[in-house]
Design a protein around this motif. Structure first.
Motif, short mmCIF file in Angstrom:
data_model
loop_
_atom_site.label_atom_id
_atom_site.label_comp_id
_atom_site.label_asym_id
_atom_site.label_seq_id
_atom_site.Cartn_x
_atom_site.Cartn_y
_atom_site.Cartn_z
N ILE A 9 -52.07 15.01 74.77
CA ILE A 9 -53.06 14.01 75.20
C ILE A 9 -54.48 14.41 74.81
O ILE A 9 -55.27 13.56 74.39
N PRO A 10 -54.88 15.69 74.91
CA PRO A 10 -56.27 16.05 74.56
C PRO A 10 -56.54 16.14 73.06
O PRO A 10 -57.57 16.68 72.67
N LEU A 22 -52.92 29.93 76.97
CA LEU A 22 -53.34 30.03 78.36
C LEU A 22 -52.65 29.01 79.26
O LEU A 22 -52.38 29.30 80.43
N VAL A 23 -52.36 27.83 78.73
CA VAL A 23 -51.89 26.73 79.58
C VAL A 23 -50.43 26.40 79.35
O VAL A 23 -49.66 26.29 80.31
N PHE A 24 -50.02 26.26 78.10
CA PHE A 24 -48.69 25.72 77.83
C PHE A 24 -47.63 26.79 77.60
O PHE A 24 -46.46 26.58 77.92
N GLN A 25 -48.00 27.93 77.06
CA GLN A 25 -47.00 28.96 76.78
C GLN A 25 -46.27 29.43 78.04
O GLN A 25 -45.05 29.60 78.01
N ILE A 85 -52.14 16.00 80.56
CA ILE A 85 -53.14 15.08 81.11
C ILE A 85 -54.24 15.85 81.84
O ILE A 85 -55.43 15.53 81.72
N ALA A 86 -53.85 16.88 82.57
CA ALA A 86 -54.84 17.70 83.28
C ALA A 86 -55.78 18.40 82.31
O ALA A 86 -57.00 18.47 82.53
N VAL A 126 -43.26 17.77 83.30
CA VAL A 126 -44.24 18.77 83.72
C VAL A 126 -45.25 19.02 82.60
O VAL A 126 -46.46 19.10 82.82
N LEU A 127 -44.76 19.13 81.37
CA LEU A 127 -45.65 19.36 80.23
C LEU A 127 -46.61 18.18 80.04
O LEU A 127 -47.78 18.37 79.69
#
Length: 345
Positions: A39-40, A140-143, A158-159, A152-153
């Protein structure tokens, strides 16, 4: 509508569609390899455009501080993982080049006459600042959530988008920005004059699309990424690291997004929150391709650009509605023609 107006609208549609095609391909690439709907992706477009505008204004962009902060967090996680290793603590040698890279960019931005640099150097500095953000966000976020469900992903994505929009407002402010064009020249074909920036967008987009095709069809790393997209477990058994594949796809998607921002910044004014709508139109193209087919996604994104351009002439008030409504018939068609139901892994 006469022929000249139709040609002008077609020029705008092809220019926008070329950018949407690049974003659709990057969204498709990240999704097939990591199952993450990025999304980003649009924020990388606006970060690239606004950073380029800051450099042309001679202002040391605040983005370098974000890069430094994410680099420190990335290095801290590497050290934390090293302390938990079953083989004992081993200093991660990759920490040194990571920190050196961020500090080098900080020093360059503080010492160079940014506004006086050639435009090509400004573009390279912009890419050097923005592209590392992609792999760092993945690390940092997805791994840590790589094995989580797709839902969840999506929520995490979105966050991240919401956080990046807020950070963009903090770094660049609410004012929009537009950069200087690469060239003032133009190409006249009959009743239509193509400005140089439009030609740059089309040429670079075609070059990237061809480059991506050759990368995935001819190179070993491209085939490794394709293998990860087809079967993550099988790729891991063959020695292909899903973590490295995730970082590589995020780096490639960030590069495409930042370069797209640099290309369209001279054409339209971009704001800190402009990226979401741009990436959504690329997402429509990716949906037309079924989040599977790269050529169909590119053609679908090009069609989105053309429909958007002609909608501005016939019904400018409903332009966005018309574009986003395109997704409905394709979703219905794929739902009706689907012959199986995916089980939750």
């Amino acid at each position: 509508m006469n022929l000249q107006i139709a040609l002008l609208l077609g020029q705008d549609g092809i220019t926008n569609g070329a950018i949407y095609a690049l974003l659709a391909l990057s969204l498709l690439l990240v999704f097939t390899v990591t199952r993450i709907l990025l999304i980003p992706q649009g924020e990388f477009v606006t970060y690239g455009a606004l950073t380029m505008a800051s450099l042309q204004a001679g202002q040391p962009t605040a983005l370098v501080w974000l890069l430094l902060g994410l680099t420190l967090a990335d290095c801290a996680m590497d050290l934390y993982d090293a302390t938990r290793s079953s083989r004992g603590f081993r200093f991660q040698k990759r920490i040194v080049p990571k920190l050196a890279y961020a500090l080098l960019l900080l020093g360059l931005l503080r010492s160079l006459p940014l506004a006086e640099l050639p435009m090509a150097v400004q573009a390279l500095l912009t890419l050097a600042l923005v592209v590392p953000l992609g792999p760092q966000l993945y690390r940092l976020v997805f791994q840590p959530l790589a094995s989580a469900s797709s839902l969840v992903l999506l929520i995490v994505s979105i966050a991240v988008h919401v956080a990046m929009v807020g950070i963009g407002l903090l770094m660049f402010g609410p004012e929009g920005a537009r950069t200087a064009p690469f060239s003032e020249a133009g190409l006249t074909l009959g009743p239509v004059t193509f400005n140089a920036q439009t030609l740059w967008v089309i040429a670079v987009s075609l070059a990237l699309i061809v480059g991506l095709f050759l990368f995935f069809e001819r190179s070993l790393y491209g085939k490794a990424l394709r293998a990860t997209a087809v079967n993550r477990l099988g790729a891991r058994l063959m020695g292909i690291s899903p973590t490295l594949a995730g970082k590589a796809t995020f780096a490639l998607a960030t590069f495409i997004g930042a370069l797209s921002g640099i290309l369209i910044a001279p054409i339209t004014t971009l704001y800190f929150d402009s990226g979401f709508v741009i990436s959504l139109k690329g997402f429509v193209g990716a949906i037309i391709g079924g989040l599977v087919s790269y050529p169909v996604a590119a053609l679908g994104a090009l069609g989105v650009g053309l429909i958007e351009a002609f909608s501005m002439f016939w019904a400018s008030t409903y332009k966005e509605i018309i574009v986003f409504t395109l997704i409905i018939p394709f979703l219905l068609w794929r739902s009706l023609t689907s012959r199986h139901v995916e089980d939750d892994e």
